[in-house]
Enzyme design. Structure first.
Site, PDB file in Angstrom:
ATOM      1  N   TYR A  19       0.843  -1.199   0.000  1.00 27.42           N
ATOM      2  CA  TYR A  19       0.000   0.000   0.000  1.00 27.42           C
ATOM      3  C   TYR A  19       0.878   1.250   0.000  1.00 27.42           C
ATOM      4  CZ  TYR A  19      -3.142   3.635   1.600  1.00 27.42           C
ATOM      5  OH  TYR A  19      -3.827   4.816   1.712  1.00 27.42           O
ATOM      6  N   GLU A  41     -11.454   5.811   4.431  1.00 21.56           N
ATOM      7  CA  GLU A  41     -10.874   6.696   5.448  1.00 21.56           C
ATOM      8  C   GLU A  41     -11.883   6.925   6.567  1.00 21.56           C
ATOM      9  OE1 GLU A  41      -7.844   7.548   5.865  1.00 21.56           O
ATOM     10  OE2 GLU A  41      -6.916   7.370   3.894  1.00 21.56           O
ATOM     11  N   TRP A  49      -5.084   1.915  10.187  1.00 24.32           N
ATOM     12  CA  TRP A  49      -5.275   1.781   8.740  1.00 24.32           C
ATOM     13  C   TRP A  49      -5.059   0.341   8.287  1.00 24.32           C
ATOM     14  CZ3 TRP A  49      -8.052   3.812   5.304  1.00 24.32           C
ATOM     15  CH2 TRP A  49      -7.801   3.613   3.951  1.00 24.32           C
TER      16      TRP A  49
END
Length: 185
Positions: A19, A41, A49
């Site tokens: 990522y 988000e 995350w």
């Protein structure tokens, strides 16, 4: 294992490294991908995350690969049923926010035609490249993310506070906050 210097927030989890290396901070102009990122988000609120990244494929399956029109048409019953899948973050408010965001996105599209251009105008269509010696020195929010948050909320978006908006701006490449010694800078 790669010996490239990455941002210090990036763990050695292969999913996180991929990522970081291939997505985070790269300018993103694909409508469905930007919509997905904005929604994810919001799903992160209060979580890490990496938790969201590990659930990303389940979100894609449940939300029609981010077909905005199909998401906008989901019923309350269909959304509540999604709470049964541990592959998602089981928070009804967050799941409903994805539908609200799809509905708000469609209204923006009807009004402006191109939501991608509308979003990118906040940075005048060019990434802001910041000097970041250490990720801990990067802000959690900025005047621009506060402005974006306020505008999105006024237009019906949910889970789009200024910190979430700044994370979105970083992830979508509107802002490049890779650390100075990171190979992605």
């Amino acid at each position: 294992m790669s010996h490239l210097q990455r941002c210090n927030w990036c763990s050695d989890d292969p999913l996180y490294m991929a990522y970081h290396d291939h997505e985070w901070g790269k300018p993103l102009f694909d409508e469905a991908a930007l919509f997905e990122l904005l929604c994810l988000e919001g799903q992160q609120a209060g979580l890490s995350w990496i938790t969201v990244l590990k659930k990303r494929e389940a979100y894609r399956q449940h939300f029609f690969q981010y077909s905005i029109q199909q998401i906008a048409e989901l019923s309350d019953i269909e959304l509540a049923a999604k709470l049964q899948d541990a592959g998602l973050i089981r928070h009804l408010g967050k799941l409903k926010a994805i539908r609200s965001n799809a509905q708000a996105w469609l209204k923006l599209k009807a009004e402006f035609g191109n939501v991608v251009d509308w979003l990118w105008q906040i940075v005048e269509h060019h990434p802001i490249i910041n000097t970041v010696p250490c990720y801990k020195t990067a802000p959690a929010q900025t005047a621009l993310s506060q402005q974006l948050s306020k505008t999105l909320k006024q237009r019906g978006f949910k889970f789009v506070g200024p910190t979430i908006c700044y994370a979105f701006m970083q992830a979508s490449g509107m802002v490049n906050d890779h650390e100075n010694d990171c190979f992605c800078k």
